[in-house]
Design an enzyme around this catalytic site. Structure first.
Site, PDB file in Angstrom:
ATOM      1  N   CYS A 169      -8.313 -39.076 -28.331  1.00 32.82           N
ATOM      2  CA  CYS A 169      -9.315 -38.817 -27.295  1.00 32.82           C
ATOM      3  C   CYS A 169     -10.624 -39.553 -27.594  1.00 32.82           C
ATOM      4  O   CYS A 169     -10.887 -39.974 -28.715  1.00 32.82           O
ATOM      5  CB  CYS A 169      -9.564 -37.315 -27.179  1.00 32.82           C
ATOM      6  SG  CYS A 169     -10.348 -36.862 -25.612  1.00 32.82           S
ATOM      7  N   ASP A 180      -8.857 -25.602 -28.424  1.00 35.69           N
ATOM      8  CA  ASP A 180      -9.915 -26.228 -29.218  1.00 35.69           C
ATOM      9  C   ASP A 180     -10.831 -25.129 -29.725  1.00 35.69           C
ATOM     10  O   ASP A 180     -10.895 -24.039 -29.142  1.00 35.69           O
ATOM     11  CB  ASP A 180     -10.696 -27.213 -28.334  1.00 35.69           C
ATOM     12  CG  ASP A 180     -11.472 -28.250 -29.139  1.00 35.69           C
ATOM     13  OD1 ASP A 180     -11.496 -28.153 -30.384  1.00 35.69           O
ATOM     14  OD2 ASP A 180     -12.066 -29.144 -28.522  1.00 35.69           O
TER      15      ASP A 180
END
Length: 197
Positions: free
Chosen positions: A7, A121
């Site tokens: 990412c 996350d």
């Protein structure tokens, strides 16, 4: 074998390095406050140069469904990663395939959406990218086959995940030289270790 997403891609060199190392997906951040933010027009030009069979994921924060769809259509995004807690009707309005992000503060948070694929996350005010880890003990006894784990992962600590059977792993800050610029050797090491999960 876990699916691997790199990412915070901001340039073609990093994107191709991730693809060549075997990444399954690349993430582009469309959140202007992030140091890894990329303009949709720039992301589109970059994505057009990528090889096939790599999923393109767009990360969105505090944006309405219509705007998310518009950016995804413009940039040719495969999956919208929704990195905030939107209103209830948001997902009904969204036309782009999506991945819900759970910014976990407790084990209860990761059990909320058992019937869909989610990205888990650690909760941070800045919506990720700070390398903060989720407590692994929260996943003990949990079916992790639909969970993508993010937050504080590195080539060095991936071996700790083997017993959990996560669907995938997502990394950004630990494979960087500086915010927004990747270290290609770190990408290669991360992906090589993630493929053994």
């Amino acid at each position: 074998m876990a699916q691997i997403k790199i990412c915070g891609i901001t340039n073609i060199e990093d994107a191709l390095a991730a693809c060549n190392a075997g990444a399954d997906a690349l993430g582009f951040v469309f959140y202007e406050k992030s140091p890894r933010f990329i303009e949709p027009k720039k992301a589109k030009a970059l994505i057009e140069k990528l090889p096939p069979f790599v999923k393109i994921v767009g990360l969105f924060v505090n944006m309405d469904a219509e705007r998310v769809d518009a950016v995804c259509n413009e940039v040719c995004i495969d999956i919208a990663q929704i990195h905030f807690e939107p209103a209830d009707d948001f997902f009904n309005q969204l036309k782009t395939p999506y991945l819900r992000v759970v910014r976990a503060t407790s084990k209860e948070d990761i059990l909320k959406y058992k019937n869909e694929y989610i990205l888990v996350d650690a909760f941070v005010e800045s919506y990720g990218g700070e390398g903060k880890r989720v407590a692994l003990e929260w996943f003990e006894g949990v079916d992790c086959s639909r969970i993508i784990l993010a937050g504080g992962l590195s080539a060095e600590n991936l071996s700790e995940l083997k017993e959990y059977g996560f669907y995938g792993v997502d990394v950004s800050s630990s494979v960087e030289k500086e915010k927004g610029i990747k270290d290609h050797q770190k990408i290669e090491a991360f992906i090589a270790n993630a493929k053994s999960l």
